[in-house]
Motif scaffolding. Structure first.
Motif, PDB file in Angstrom:
ATOM      1  N   GLY A   1      19.036  47.447  63.537  1.00  0.00           N
ATOM      2  CA  GLY A   1      18.366  46.589  62.575  1.00  0.00           C
ATOM      3  C   GLY A   1      19.388  45.983  61.636  1.00  0.00           C
ATOM      4  N   ILE A   2      19.271  44.678  61.376  1.00  0.00           N
ATOM      5  CA  ILE A   2      20.139  44.047  60.378  1.00  0.00           C
ATOM      6  C   ILE A   2      19.231  43.581  59.257  1.00  0.00           C
ATOM      7  CG2 ILE A   2      21.711  42.136  59.883  1.00  0.00           C
ATOM      8  CD1 ILE A   2      22.678  42.227  62.694  1.00  0.00           C
ATOM      9  N   ILE A   3      19.460  44.102  58.050  1.00  0.00           N
ATOM     10  CA  ILE A   3      18.620  43.651  56.947  1.00  0.00           C
ATOM     11  C   ILE A   3      19.474  43.087  55.835  1.00  0.00           C
ATOM     12  CG2 ILE A   3      16.579  45.079  57.299  1.00  0.00           C
ATOM     13  CD1 ILE A   3      17.694  47.105  55.486  1.00  0.00           C
ATOM     14  N   GLY A   4      18.850  42.274  55.025  1.00  0.00           N
ATOM     15  CA  GLY A   4      19.536  41.646  53.908  1.00  0.00           C
ATOM     16  C   GLY A   4      18.566  40.677  53.269  1.00  0.00           C
ATOM     17  N   HIS A   5      18.783  40.360  51.996  1.00  0.00           N
ATOM     18  CA  HIS A   5      17.865  39.449  51.321  1.00  0.00           C
ATOM     19  C   HIS A   5      18.042  38.043  51.889  1.00  0.00           C
ATOM     20  CE1 HIS A   5      21.197  37.799  48.976  1.00  0.00           C
ATOM     21  NE2 HIS A   5      21.642  39.035  48.935  1.00  0.00           N
ATOM     22  N   THR A   6      17.110  37.150  51.573  1.00  0.00           N
ATOM     23  CA  THR A   6      17.175  35.778  52.057  1.00  0.00           C
ATOM     24  C   THR A   6      18.466  35.127  51.566  1.00  0.00           C
ATOM     25  OG1 THR A   6      14.806  35.708  51.891  1.00  0.00           O
ATOM     26  CG2 THR A   6      15.903  33.605  52.148  1.00  0.00           C
ATOM     27  N   GLY A   7      19.185  34.501  52.491  1.00  0.00           N
ATOM     28  CA  GLY A   7      20.433  33.850  52.121  1.00  0.00           C
ATOM     29  C   GLY A   7      21.637  34.769  52.174  1.00  0.00           C
ATOM     30  N   SER A   8      21.462  36.001  52.685  1.00  0.00           N
ATOM     31  CA  SER A   8      22.603  36.917  52.733  1.00  0.00           C
ATOM     32  C   SER A   8      23.490  36.663  53.948  1.00  0.00           C
ATOM     33  CB  SER A   8      22.109  38.365  52.740  1.00  0.00           C
ATOM     34  OG  SER A   8      21.234  38.573  53.818  1.00  0.00           O
TER      35      SER A   8
ATOM     36  N   HIS B   1      13.903  41.170  56.805  1.00  0.00           N
ATOM     37  CA  HIS B   1      14.129  41.530  55.407  1.00  0.00           C
ATOM     38  C   HIS B   1      13.087  42.540  54.949  1.00  0.00           C
ATOM     39  CE1 HIS B   1      11.617  37.826  54.825  1.00  0.00           C
ATOM     40  NE2 HIS B   1      10.909  38.757  54.249  1.00  0.00           N
ATOM     41  N   SER B   2      12.261  42.991  55.918  1.00  0.00           N
ATOM     42  CA  SER B   2      11.262  43.992  55.561  1.00  0.00           C
ATOM     43  C   SER B   2      11.747  45.384  55.910  1.00  0.00           C
ATOM     44  CB  SER B   2       9.953  43.708  56.289  1.00  0.00           C
ATOM     45  OG  SER B   2       9.219  44.910  56.432  1.00  0.00           O
ATOM     46  N   MET B   3      11.905  46.198  54.896  1.00  0.00           N
ATOM     47  CA  MET B   3      12.388  47.554  55.078  1.00  0.00           C
ATOM     48  C   MET B   3      11.434  48.388  55.904  1.00  0.00           C
ATOM     49  SD  MET B   3      15.100  48.541  54.046  1.00  0.00           S
ATOM     50  CE  MET B   3      16.467  47.906  53.150  1.00  0.00           C
TER      51      MET B   3
ATOM     52  N   ALA C   1      18.962  54.752  47.976  1.00  0.00           N
ATOM     53  CA  ALA C   1      17.949  53.787  47.539  1.00  0.00           C
ATOM     54  C   ALA C   1      18.399  52.915  46.369  1.00  0.00           C
ATOM     55  CB  ALA C   1      16.669  54.527  47.186  1.00  0.00           C
ATOM     56  N   GLU C   2      19.099  53.536  45.392  1.00  0.00           N
ATOM     57  CA  GLU C   2      19.484  52.756  44.209  1.00  0.00           C
ATOM     58  C   GLU C   2      20.382  51.585  44.585  1.00  0.00           C
ATOM     59  OE1 GLU C   2      19.669  56.071  44.257  1.00  0.00           O
ATOM     60  OE2 GLU C   2      18.009  56.546  42.884  1.00  0.00           O
ATOM     61  N   GLU C   3      21.312  51.866  45.514  1.00  0.00           N
ATOM     62  CA  GLU C   3      22.212  50.792  45.933  1.00  0.00           C
ATOM     63  C   GLU C   3      21.452  49.658  46.613  1.00  0.00           C
ATOM     64  OE1 GLU C   3      25.880  52.330  47.959  1.00  0.00           O
ATOM     65  OE2 GLU C   3      24.982  54.226  47.305  1.00  0.00           O
ATOM     66  N   LEU C   4      20.436  50.043  47.417  1.00  0.00           N
ATOM     67  CA  LEU C   4      19.633  49.023  48.086  1.00  0.00           C
ATOM     68  C   LEU C   4      18.933  48.133  47.063  1.00  0.00           C
ATOM     69  CD1 LEU C   4      17.999  51.028  50.994  1.00  0.00           C
ATOM     70  CD2 LEU C   4      19.669  49.200  51.180  1.00  0.00           C
ATOM     71  N   VAL C   5      18.364  48.784  46.067  1.00  0.00           N
ATOM     72  CA  VAL C   5      17.670  48.025  45.035  1.00  0.00           C
ATOM     73  C   VAL C   5      18.660  47.095  44.326  1.00  0.00           C
ATOM     74  CG1 VAL C   5      16.393  48.195  42.874  1.00  0.00           C
ATOM     75  CG2 VAL C   5      15.890  49.775  44.743  1.00  0.00           C
TER      76      VAL C   5
ATOM     77  N   LEU D   1      17.104  44.561  47.645  1.00  0.00           N
ATOM     78  CA  LEU D   1      16.216  45.000  48.720  1.00  0.00           C
ATOM     79  C   LEU D   1      15.333  46.124  48.206  1.00  0.00           C
ATOM     80  CD1 LEU D   1      18.800  45.055  51.601  1.00  0.00           C
ATOM     81  CD2 LEU D   1      16.806  43.592  51.488  1.00  0.00           C
ATOM     82  N   ASN D   2      14.239  46.333  48.913  1.00  0.00           N
ATOM     83  CA  ASN D   2      13.355  47.436  48.561  1.00  0.00           C
ATOM     84  C   ASN D   2      13.536  48.559  49.556  1.00  0.00           C
ATOM     85  OD1 ASN D   2      11.902  46.951  46.252  1.00  0.00           O
ATOM     86  ND2 ASN D   2      10.598  45.479  47.307  1.00  0.00           N
ATOM     87  N   VAL D   3      13.207  49.763  49.154  1.00  0.00           N
ATOM     88  CA  VAL D   3      13.142  50.844  50.131  1.00  0.00           C
ATOM     89  C   VAL D   3      11.716  50.832  50.693  1.00  0.00           C
ATOM     90  CG1 VAL D   3      14.924  52.258  49.117  1.00  0.00           C
ATOM     91  CG2 VAL D   3      12.612  52.443  48.263  1.00  0.00           C
ATOM     92  N   PRO D   4      11.501  51.459  51.866  1.00  0.00           N
ATOM     93  CA  PRO D   4      10.143  51.478  52.420  1.00  0.00           C
ATOM     94  C   PRO D   4       9.174  52.132  51.441  1.00  0.00           C
ATOM     95  CG  PRO D   4      11.729  52.231  54.043  1.00  0.00           C
ATOM     96  CD  PRO D   4      12.469  52.094  52.768  1.00  0.00           C
ATOM     97  N   GLN D   5       7.913  51.754  51.562  1.00  0.00           N
ATOM     98  CA  GLN D   5       6.919  52.260  50.606  1.00  0.00           C
ATOM     99  C   GLN D   5       6.864  53.788  50.638  1.00  0.00           C
ATOM    100  OE1 GLN D   5       3.492  50.076  51.832  1.00  0.00           O
ATOM    101  NE2 GLN D   5       4.096  48.276  50.658  1.00  0.00           N
ATOM    102  N   VAL D   6       6.962  54.364  51.860  1.00  0.00           N
ATOM    103  CA  VAL D   6       6.907  55.812  52.012  1.00  0.00           C
ATOM    104  C   VAL D   6       8.053  56.467  51.233  1.00  0.00           C
ATOM    105  CG1 VAL D   6       7.013  57.686  53.658  1.00  0.00           C
ATOM    106  CG2 VAL D   6       5.842  55.565  54.271  1.00  0.00           C
ATOM    107  N   THR D   7       9.235  55.869  51.336  1.00  0.00           N
ATOM    108  CA  THR D   7      10.386  56.414  50.626  1.00  0.00           C
ATOM    109  C   THR D   7      10.155  56.369  49.121  1.00  0.00           C
ATOM    110  OG1 THR D   7      11.684  55.423  52.385  1.00  0.00           O
ATOM    111  CG2 THR D   7      12.906  56.318  50.533  1.00  0.00           C
TER     112      THR D   7
END
Ligand code: ADP
Ligand code: MG
Lengths: 267, 288
Positions: free
Chosen positions: B39-46, B204-206, B237-241, B245-251
């Protein structure tokens, strides 16, 4: 690669040339073109050239950008110059086979090349300093009197602004569709002419479909905002002439008059 | 496992020599392992879309190298089409690229460009349609009569039909309703399981990434900021925020529980895991 196409590109700015009313700029461009075609001597050409240089200086547009605009028409300029060089009757300076080079020919060729270059740079100066929207607004206002003759001026200018607005969007879309088809192995660069024409189908079909979809959406959005044509429609930015417009137009009129007078006396 | 794609110090700058020039990908190095679901994730424009367009040679690096197997894909620019057949790329909103009269012909476009036999093309089209959950009955319809979700499936099938070694999908579920999204992701997961080929999913969805992939690479501002298993990534998680980015809702639930004094691993990222962790706390028997 497609993004390199510039169609009357606009360089935003705040110079006097940018702040003039678009109508004044259209008028003086027309006056300038008329002046160019009436100019026949070194003096009047010098006057026209000085006018262009002043315009460029005032607008702050990089001269390099103007010269770059000449590139696509370089061929036409050379072609007309060469034709004039060989086919102007007069005092013969050199002759070989059917070609004669005359003194008049040299002058005409030189002036013709100068005239076309200056004409193109003059019009580019207009599009470089006037946003497409301001340009269509100005045209609509100038052509206003034609409404009396049932010419749909407002509709035409609306069509023009919409077309201008969508050019970058469609270019971007073409780029995207081309990439997507290339990812499926489409090949646009090799094969016979027929093969290449056929290779365009996977680009053109999606492009047309999306253009129609966009047109549909835009029409609905305009209707939702009660657009019903030009009748009784007011503008957010009302065009108004200022003192600077009268001054600049007056100056141009004076220069045109002097070019005409010079031409009259054969100068 | 050995890497099937290796990216070495890749930089891409759009609009070089203009005042607007900016690197959309800046000094990125990464490896994609054979057979993994990445999986490759990143905010829009990353720079996600820009990065993946290098993997099949649609964009040429401003600097840096992309290797497929051991070969630099730009070693011989004439062979770049071969690379595109081996690394299948599904663009974002791929339904806008459909153009043929029938769904069948559209899916067959890729295999046809590969110069395969009629029979082979037929087999691949039917296989690919089955993988994305399209009925046989739809194959003779015009793609323009289908619903948005079905169109997207047709477009994805068009790439799967090339049977690439690596399948890359750019935000495959963007703009679908929740049910369509779930079923499409299930199809992609099944494709990965049954074919065993490498799959790269950009998102971009965790939540989406958390439930599907083996490994995650996080992009932010044109560079890689994190990479690892979902567990490793979500425990930061803090670094992701911090990179938008968000962490998954469960997390998020688990983190909140921990903050309130429940002894739970905050890096759980699927519903099943959270349930297991919670029932373990209760004594390991109850199922809620
Ligand atoms: N064709 C292009 N020309 C110029 N800039 C672009 C182009 N495509 C993307 N960019 C820019 O590059 C950056 C990264 O974009 P992109 O790769 O699409 O990011 P993502 O897919 O992560 O949203 C953005 O700032 C975007 O504006
Ligand atoms: Mg993207």
């Amino acid at each position: 690669m497609l993004k390199d196409i510039t169609l009357g590109q606009f360089f935003p700015g705040t110079s006097l040339a940018h702040r003039l009313d678009p109508r004044s700029k259209i008028i003086i461009t027309v006056v300038y073109i008329v002046g160019l075609f009436c100019a026949e001597s070194f003096v009047s050409y010098g006057l026209m050239a000085a006018l262009l240089v002043t315009g460029v200086k005032v607008s702050g547009v990089a001269p390099k950008a103007l010269v770059k605009g000449l590139k696509p028409v370089l061929f036409i300029i050379c072609f007309t110059a060469v034709l004039n060089l060989f086919y102007t009757p007069g005092e013969i300076l050199a002759q070989f086979w059917v070609f004669k080079i005359t003194k008049e020919g040299i002058f005409t060729a030189f002036f013709m090349a100068l005239r076309i270059s200056m004409l193109i740079m003059g019009t580019f100066l207009l599009t470089y300093t006037t946003s497409p929207i301001a340009l269509t607004d100005g045209l609509e206002s100038l052509l206003g009197p034609l409404k009396k003759m049932k010419v749909p001026v407002h509709e035409l200018s609306m069509m023009m602004s919409i077309a201008l607005r969508f050019i970058p969007t469609l270019i971007e879309e073409t780029d995207k569709i081309m990439s997507a088809q290339k990812a499926r192995g489409a090949d646009f660069e090799s094969g016979s002419l027929l093969d290449r024409a056929k290779a365009l189908v996977p680009i053109l079909v999606p492009l047309f479909i999306s253009a129609f979809r966009r047109a549909d959406e835009l029409a609905v959005a305009m209707e939702c905002r009660c657009y019903h044509g030009g009748e009784g429609r007011t503008k957010l930015h009302v065009l108004r002439y200022h003192a600077r417009d009268y001054l600049v137009m007056g100056a141009y009129a004076a220069i045109l008059a002097s070019v005409l007078t010079l031409a009259h006396f054969g100068l | 496992m050995k890497p099937i794609i290796r990216v070495d110090n890749l930089t891409h700058t759009y609009g070089q020599d203009t005042p607007f020039c900016r690197s959309a990908v800046d000094g990125v190095s990464l490896e994609i392992m054979e057979g993994e679901f990445l999986g490759i994730i990143g905010h829009t424009g990353s720079g996600k879309s820009t990065l993946i367009q290098h993997l099949n040679g649609l964009l040429r690096p401003t600097s840096g190298t992309v290797y497929l197997g051991d070969r630099d894909i730009w070693a011989d620019p004439k062979k770049i089409r071969e690379v595109r057949f081996q690394v299948g790329l599904v663009f974002q909103y791929p339904e806008y690229q459909l153009f043929e009269e029938t769904v069948y012909k559209d899916i067959a476009f890729g295999p046809k460009n590969m110069g395969l036999s009629e029979q082979e093309i037929d087999r691949r089209v039917r296989d690919a349609a089955a993988f994305v959950g399209l009925d046989e009955g739809l194959l003779d319809k015009s793609p323009f009569e289908l619903s948005g979700g079905q169109k997207r499936r047709v477009a994805i099938a068009g790439v799967i039909a090339m049977e690439p070694k690596v399948l890359i999908l750019d935000e495959p579920s963007a703009g679908l309703d929740p049910a369509g999204r779930r079923s499409l992701l299930e199809n992609i997961r099944a494709y990965h399981r049954e074919r065993g080929t490498t799959v790269v999913m950009v998102s971009h969805s965790m939540d989406e990434v958390a439930e599907n992939v083996d490994r995650i690479i996080v992009l932010a501002d044109a560079g890689v900021v994190m990479s690892g298993t979902p567990h490793q990534v979500f425990s930061r998680a803090e670094e992701l925020v911090a990179v938008g980015l968000n962490v998954p809702q469960v997390t998020r639930v688990a983190m909140e529980l921990r903050r309130r004094g429940v002894a739970i691993d905050p890096a759980v990222y699927t519903v099943a895991e959270l349930r297991r962790a919670l029932s373990a706390l209760k004594g390991g028997t109850a199922v809620c």
